[in-house]
Design an enzyme around this catalytic site. Structure first.
Site, mmCIF file in Angstrom:
data_model
loop_
_atom_site.group_PDB
_atom_site.id
_atom_site.type_symbol
_atom_site.label_atom_id
_atom_site.label_comp_id
_atom_site.label_asym_id
_atom_site.label_seq_id
_atom_site.Cartn_x
_atom_site.Cartn_y
_atom_site.Cartn_z
ATOM 1 N N ASP A 151 0.861 -1.186 0.000
ATOM 2 C CA ASP A 151 0.000 0.000 0.000
ATOM 3 C C ASP A 151 0.894 1.232 0.000
ATOM 4 O OD1 ASP A 151 -2.494 -1.328 0.060
ATOM 5 O OD2 ASP A 151 -2.398 -1.546 2.229
ATOM 6 N N ASP A 157 -6.986 -1.234 -4.946
ATOM 7 C CA ASP A 157 -8.108 -0.851 -4.094
ATOM 8 C C ASP A 157 -8.952 0.242 -4.763
ATOM 9 O OD1 ASP A 157 -7.054 -2.610 -2.182
ATOM 10 O OD2 ASP A 157 -5.899 -1.016 -1.227
#
Length: 172
Positions: free
Chosen positions: A122, A140
């Site tokens: 991330d 995402d």
């Protein structure tokens, strides 16, 4: 024009999915190469680029579950991806097909991370003062945009159905 757009080949939608997945993987590769783990670079007063890892799901759900979650999320991602692929092989309205494509690309991007790295990279960190939204990645974003398109499609279909009911009622 609208009807021809609705009959878009499944290969177009698989290309969209592959593009989303590859873009996700390329950005993660760049972050890994350019940022040491844990590094944070302020871009704006409310946005940082970071390099963090998530062994769980959204919002680090099950991140500390002991390792079994890696295989669970890989299996879940592959099962959902197979179902999405099947859905894309059927004729769908454009918004629905685009939604499924983006979700498929995002799911495969995160599955690739879990298979290659054991966890998801991330790097997008939005915050307000000291309150940080959990870091996330382009997979995402792709999944979220795909879900939003599916909701839009449902709302559009609902309006069309309501308009048809009103039309039939007025003719009675």
């Amino acid at each position: 024009m609208w009807q021809s757009a609705r009959l878009t080949s499944a290969w177009v939608w698989f290309t969209v999915a592959a593009s989303a997945g590859m873009t996700d993987q390329l950005t993660k590769f760049a972050i890994i190469r350019m940022f040491a783990y844990g590094k944070q670079v302020e871009i704006t007063p409310f946005f940082n680029l970071v390099h963090v890892l998530n062994s769980g799901a959204a919002f680090s759900f099950l991140a500390n579950a002991g390792g079994w979650q890696r295989y669970f999320f890989i299996t879940l991602g592959l099962v959902v991806s197979a179902w999405l692929g099947r859905m894309l092989c059927q004729q769908r309205p454009r918004l629905e097909a685009m939604g499924y494509s983006l979700i498929l690309g995002g799911a495969l991007g995160n599955v690739a991370d879990r298979m290659l790295r054991g966890q998801v990279v991330d790097f997008l960190d939005f915050h307000w003062r000291l309150a940080h939204w959990p870091a996330f990645n382009l997979a995402d974003v792709s999944i979220t945009l795909g879900a939003a398109l599916l909701v839009m499609q449902i709302l559009i279909q609902g309006k069309e159905v309501s308009a048809e009911k009103i039309e039939r009622h007025n003719h009675l």
